[in-house]
Design a protein around this motif. Structure first.
Motif, short mmCIF file in Angstrom:
data_model
loop_
_atom_site.label_atom_id
_atom_site.label_comp_id
_atom_site.label_asym_id
_atom_site.label_seq_id
_atom_site.Cartn_x
_atom_site.Cartn_y
_atom_site.Cartn_z
N SER A 73 4.97 12.46 9.20
CA SER A 73 3.65 11.97 9.61
C SER A 73 2.99 11.24 8.44
CB SER A 73 2.76 13.13 10.08
OG SER A 73 2.52 14.05 9.03
N ILE A 74 2.12 10.31 8.81
CA ILE A 74 1.31 9.56 7.85
C ILE A 74 -0.14 9.72 8.29
CG2 ILE A 74 0.77 7.30 6.84
CD1 ILE A 74 3.52 8.11 6.07
N ASN A 75 -0.99 10.27 7.42
CA ASN A 75 -2.39 10.48 7.76
C ASN A 75 -2.56 11.22 9.09
OD1 ASN A 75 -3.25 9.09 5.41
ND2 ASN A 75 -3.08 7.12 6.48
N GLY A 76 -1.70 12.20 9.31
CA GLY A 76 -1.80 13.00 10.52
C GLY A 76 -1.16 12.40 11.75
N GLN A 77 -0.64 11.18 11.64
CA GLN A 77 0.00 10.51 12.77
C GLN A 77 1.52 10.66 12.67
OE1 GLN A 77 -1.68 8.90 15.39
NE2 GLN A 77 -3.45 9.90 14.41
N VAL A 78 2.11 11.25 13.70
CA VAL A 78 3.56 11.46 13.70
C VAL A 78 4.28 10.13 13.79
CG1 VAL A 78 5.49 12.49 14.96
CG2 VAL A 78 3.33 13.74 14.74
N LYS A 79 5.33 9.97 12.99
CA LYS A 79 6.12 8.75 12.96
C LYS A 79 7.59 9.06 13.29
CE LYS A 79 2.50 6.58 11.40
NZ LYS A 79 1.74 5.66 12.30
N PRO A 80 8.26 8.16 13.99
CA PRO A 80 9.69 8.39 14.26
C PRO A 80 10.50 8.18 12.99
CG PRO A 80 9.07 6.22 15.02
CD PRO A 80 7.79 6.89 14.59
N SER A 81 11.65 8.82 12.93
CA SER A 81 12.55 8.64 11.79
C SER A 81 13.61 7.60 12.14
CB SER A 81 13.23 9.96 11.43
OG SER A 81 14.18 10.32 12.41
N VAL A 82 14.32 7.16 11.13
CA VAL A 82 15.41 6.20 11.32
C VAL A 82 16.43 6.76 12.32
CG1 VAL A 82 17.40 5.11 10.21
CG2 VAL A 82 15.17 5.10 9.07
N THR A 83 16.83 8.00 12.12
CA THR A 83 17.85 8.58 13.01
C THR A 83 17.30 8.80 14.42
OG1 THR A 83 17.29 10.76 12.09
CG2 THR A 83 19.22 9.65 11.20
N GLN A 84 16.04 9.16 14.55
CA GLN A 84 15.45 9.32 15.88
C GLN A 84 15.44 8.00 16.64
OE1 GLN A 84 11.68 11.06 14.77
NE2 GLN A 84 12.25 13.05 15.62
N ILE A 85 15.12 6.93 15.94
CA ILE A 85 15.08 5.60 16.57
C ILE A 85 16.46 5.22 17.08
CG2 ILE A 85 14.81 3.14 16.09
CD1 ILE A 85 12.55 4.00 14.10
N LEU A 86 17.47 5.36 16.24
CA LEU A 86 18.82 4.98 16.63
C LEU A 86 19.36 5.87 17.74
CD1 LEU A 86 20.32 4.15 13.12
CD2 LEU A 86 19.58 2.55 14.88
N ARG A 87 19.05 7.16 17.65
CA ARG A 87 19.49 8.08 18.71
C ARG A 87 18.80 7.76 20.03
NH1 ARG A 87 17.74 12.79 16.66
NH2 ARG A 87 19.47 12.86 15.21
N MET A 107 0.84 -1.20 0.00
CA MET A 107 0.00 0.00 0.00
C MET A 107 0.87 1.25 0.00
SD MET A 107 -2.75 1.29 2.89
CE MET A 107 -3.71 -0.23 2.75
N MET A 108 0.53 2.20 -0.86
CA MET A 108 1.26 3.46 -0.91
C MET A 108 0.72 4.41 0.15
SD MET A 108 3.55 3.18 -3.26
CE MET A 108 3.96 4.89 -3.57
N HIS A 109 1.63 5.08 0.82
CA HIS A 109 1.24 6.04 1.85
C HIS A 109 1.78 7.41 1.50
CE1 HIS A 109 -0.18 3.00 4.78
NE2 HIS A 109 0.76 2.25 4.26
N ALA A 110 0.96 8.44 1.75
CA ALA A 110 1.40 9.81 1.54
C ALA A 110 2.21 10.23 2.75
CB ALA A 110 0.20 10.73 1.35
N ILE A 111 3.49 10.48 2.53
CA ILE A 111 4.40 10.86 3.61
C ILE A 111 4.49 12.37 3.68
CG2 ILE A 111 6.73 10.64 4.54
CD1 ILE A 111 7.01 8.10 2.80
#
Length: 230
Positions: free
Chosen positions: A15-29, A1-5
């Motif tokens: 964010s995806i559909n108004g929901q904030v998502k962590p980034s790769v660098t945020q996760i590792l940090r 499924m394609m998501h609008a980022i």
């Protein structure tokens, strides 16, 4: 499924559909799997980050122009294209010119003979629920074969944690072929010399990143994650 980022530049937030998502660098940090800068002042850190942003933006413009020009019916001849890019680099801030020249050595080099086709690509991994932006996707010659590669521009010294960062990008780019993608960190030389190119191919990097994502989510549930820019 394609998501609008959606990427909020001001907040530096995905964010995806108004929901904030962590980034790769945020996760590792968030789980202490990112480069350490012990002893570096906040002022110096801001300078390094601003320099990195400038380099990434300029390399994006160079690669984007290169891709668009290559797809034209009548692309600019090589000598004129080279002069155009040279003139572009000369217009940039002196502190990043060397890095850009080094990037041009990579793009025009015969060692890997890269053919860029996507630059600054936002990606979302549905299975692990995170986002990121890939600096460059290109095909390259590596060990006698042509490979699709995820490429990340670097201005600093090599870090072991880069392997996990690129694994996160590869997993988000393709859940089916991420293990076959070549992951490259291209360390640009500030004096304009040849860049240092480091490949990452350990399959265990993906499990490390997935474990980091799981730990991040648990720490986030406990409000133990310090929210920072991605």
């Amino acid at each position: 499924m394609m998501h609008a980022i959606n990427f909020d530049v001001e907040k530096h937030e995905y964010s995806i559909n108004g929901q904030v998502k962590p980034s790769v660098t945020q996760i590792l940090r968030g789980v202490n799997l990112s480069p350490r800068f012990d002893g570096v002042s906040d002022v110096d850190m801001t300078w390094y980050m601003d320099r990195g942003t400038m380099v990434h933006k300029a390399m994006h413009h160079i690669c984007d122009w290169t891709v668009k020009e290559a797809n034209k019916d009548n692309p600019m001849p090589g000598d004129k294209a080279g002069k155009f890019l040279h003139d572009y680099i000369q217009l940039q801030d002196d502190i990043i010119k060397g890095y850009l020249i080094s990037g041009m050595h990579f793009l025009g080099g015969t060692l890997l003979s890269p053919v860029p086709f996507i630059t600054e690509l936002p990606v979302y991994c549905e299975s692990q629920d995170y986002c990121g932006t890939i600096d460059l996707i290109a095909t390259v010659e590596f060990e006698g074969e042509r490979h699709e590669a995820i490429i990340d521009w670097k201005c600093g010294q090599p870090q072991q944690t880069t392997a996990f960062q690129l694994a996160g990008y590869a997993l988000a780019y393709s859940k089916d072929k991420h293990r076959d993608l070549l992951r490259l960190a291209v360390h640009l030389d500030k004096k304009g010399g040849e860049p240092r190119i480091l490949p990452y191919r350990q399959q265990g990097d993906f499990q490390v990143f997935k474990s980091a994502r799981y730990l991040y989510s648990k720490l986030d549930e406990l409000n133990l994650i310090k929210k920072e820019k991605s």
